[in-house]
Design an enzyme around this catalytic site. Sequence first.
Site, mmCIF file in Angstrom:
data_model
loop_
_atom_site.group_PDB
_atom_site.id
_atom_site.type_symbol
_atom_site.label_atom_id
_atom_site.label_comp_id
_atom_site.label_asym_id
_atom_site.label_seq_id
_atom_site.Cartn_x
_atom_site.Cartn_y
_atom_site.Cartn_z
ATOM 1 N N SER A 1 35.604 26.042 46.691
ATOM 2 C CA SER A 1 34.349 25.620 46.080
ATOM 3 C C SER A 1 33.112 26.170 46.787
ATOM 4 O O SER A 1 32.106 25.477 46.922
ATOM 5 C CB SER A 1 34.285 24.086 45.977
ATOM 6 O OG SER A 1 35.339 23.610 45.153
ATOM 7 N N HIS B 1 48.412 32.346 48.118
ATOM 8 C CA HIS B 1 47.396 31.440 47.579
ATOM 9 C C HIS B 1 48.065 30.086 47.314
ATOM 10 O O HIS B 1 49.229 30.034 46.896
ATOM 11 C CB HIS B 1 46.809 32.022 46.281
ATOM 12 C CG HIS B 1 45.583 31.284 45.832
ATOM 13 N ND1 HIS B 1 45.656 30.088 45.171
ATOM 14 C CD2 HIS B 1 44.258 31.552 45.980
ATOM 15 C CE1 HIS B 1 44.422 29.654 44.917
ATOM 16 N NE2 HIS B 1 43.557 30.533 45.404
ATOM 17 N N GLU C 1 47.891 28.112 44.955
ATOM 18 C CA GLU C 1 48.438 27.953 43.595
ATOM 19 C C GLU C 1 49.794 28.632 43.474
ATOM 20 O O GLU C 1 50.670 28.163 42.753
ATOM 21 C CB GLU C 1 47.423 28.506 42.570
ATOM 22 C CG GLU C 1 46.216 27.590 42.442
ATOM 23 C CD GLU C 1 44.927 28.268 42.018
ATOM 24 O OE1 GLU C 1 44.969 29.391 41.495
ATOM 25 O OE2 GLU C 1 43.859 27.650 42.226
ATOM 26 N N GLU D 1 41.895 28.091 53.210
ATOM 27 C CA GLU D 1 41.554 27.449 51.941
ATOM 28 C C GLU D 1 42.176 26.054 51.881
ATOM 29 O O GLU D 1 43.338 25.904 51.489
ATOM 30 C CB GLU D 1 42.089 28.273 50.772
ATOM 31 C CG GLU D 1 41.495 29.657 50.660
ATOM 32 C CD GLU D 1 41.445 30.123 49.216
ATOM 33 O OE1 GLU D 1 40.357 30.504 48.780
ATOM 34 O OE2 GLU D 1 42.467 30.065 48.521
ATOM 35 N N GLY E 1 38.706 24.673 43.640
ATOM 36 C CA GLY E 1 38.438 24.360 42.235
ATOM 37 C C GLY E 1 38.095 22.908 41.980
ATOM 38 O O GLY E 1 38.086 22.456 40.836
ATOM 39 N N ASN F 1 38.162 35.913 43.467
ATOM 40 C CA ASN F 1 39.506 35.741 42.913
ATOM 41 C C ASN F 1 39.328 35.258 41.474
ATOM 42 O O ASN F 1 38.999 34.098 41.247
ATOM 43 C CB ASN F 1 40.278 34.700 43.737
ATOM 44 C CG ASN F 1 41.611 34.340 43.101
ATOM 45 O OD1 ASN F 1 42.089 35.036 42.205
ATOM 46 N ND2 ASN F 1 42.217 33.248 43.552
ATOM 47 N N TRP F 2 39.508 36.190 40.547
ATOM 48 C CA TRP F 2 39.262 35.838 39.138
ATOM 49 C C TRP F 2 40.345 34.924 38.566
ATOM 50 O O TRP F 2 40.198 34.405 37.462
ATOM 51 C CB TRP F 2 39.183 37.114 38.284
ATOM 52 C CG TRP F 2 37.957 37.938 38.535
ATOM 53 C CD1 TRP F 2 36.980 37.701 39.471
ATOM 54 C CD2 TRP F 2 37.555 39.118 37.823
ATOM 55 N NE1 TRP F 2 36.008 38.671 39.390
ATOM 56 C CE2 TRP F 2 36.337 39.556 38.389
ATOM 57 C CE3 TRP F 2 38.118 39.843 36.770
ATOM 58 C CZ2 TRP F 2 35.670 40.698 37.927
ATOM 59 C CZ3 TRP F 2 37.450 40.980 36.317
ATOM 60 C CH2 TRP F 2 36.233 41.395 36.883
ATOM 61 N N LYS F 3 41.434 34.765 39.288
ATOM 62 C CA LYS F 3 42.579 33.983 38.783
ATOM 63 C C LYS F 3 42.971 34.489 37.385
ATOM 64 O O LYS F 3 42.799 35.669 37.095
ATOM 65 C CB LYS F 3 42.259 32.491 38.769
ATOM 66 C CG LYS F 3 41.744 32.005 40.124
ATOM 67 C CD LYS F 3 41.791 30.537 40.268
ATOM 68 C CE LYS F 3 41.149 30.141 41.589
ATOM 69 N NZ LYS F 3 41.343 28.764 41.949
ATOM 70 N N GLY G 1 36.629 31.570 44.071
ATOM 71 C CA GLY G 1 37.278 31.449 42.763
ATOM 72 C C GLY G 1 36.242 31.341 41.653
ATOM 73 O O GLY G 1 35.652 32.329 41.218
ATOM 74 N N GLY G 2 36.002 30.121 41.209
ATOM 75 C CA GLY G 2 35.135 29.872 40.056
ATOM 76 C C GLY G 2 33.803 30.601 40.091
ATOM 77 O O GLY G 2 33.380 31.205 39.092
#
Length: 251
Positions: A212, A95, A97, A167, A173, A9-11, A233-234
């Site tokens: 993470s 998600h 966010e 999640e 993150g 997930n590149w966000k 993600g990251g």
Amino acid sequence: MRRKLVVGNWKMHGSLAENAALLGALRPALADLGGAGSAVCVPFPYLAQVQQALSGSPVAWGAQTLSEYAKGAYTGEVSGAMLKDFGCTYVIVGHSERRSLFAESDAQVALKFEAAQKAGLIPILCVGESLAEREGGTTEHVVARQLDAVIQQVGIKAFAHAVVAYEPVWAIGTGKTATPAQAQAVHAFIRERVASLDEGVAESLIIQYGGSVKAANANELFAQPDIDGGLIGGASLVVEEFLRICEAAQG
Ligand code: PEP
């Protein structure tokens, strides 16, 4: 045996130049994952670039949200059919966010899930509790509520064509990962809840862990019986990390 699936997930990250470098490295390296699947979910403007870079490869792609509406006067929104036009296989829905920063309700997430499937996309439904909810002992209650809202909307059979991502919000993150045992417990809870309605669907349902995940912890997480890969993600923005996470999914 369920296959494992790793989705990046590149966000809201990337640029044409950065993506070209990332995709150029991922495509050859992810050519053979020995049965495990991989995908990247990218910002809308980069779908065409990703489609061009990954077409014909085993790496799938998708988006990070979609409109619950199929068409019409919804300025700024993007429909499932539009995502399909760009070859998307997956779309993330719910998600944390989106839920917390953009006030998406359980009911809206359920409509988005339905809209995704109507357009022929595979929704990746994110569920998970906040730190306060975990500390308050309501993790299962929250996850069940988020799951049930979708089941109520689309029925349990629809989960034969969906992915669920557990999640925990406190792990996204933050560098704090749920322990393999903590994650496994919630994954088993999700699978049992689905099984109580349809055992066949539960058995084949891919339930990813997200929060993470890194190369250093992926093996241990993915070794759990109910963890079928990850939503990353990251670490999905760092070629070496993402590749090693995908390798961990090969088992
Ligand atoms: C995510 O974006 O869904 C996520 C899990 O992020 P991170 O891996 O950075 O925690």
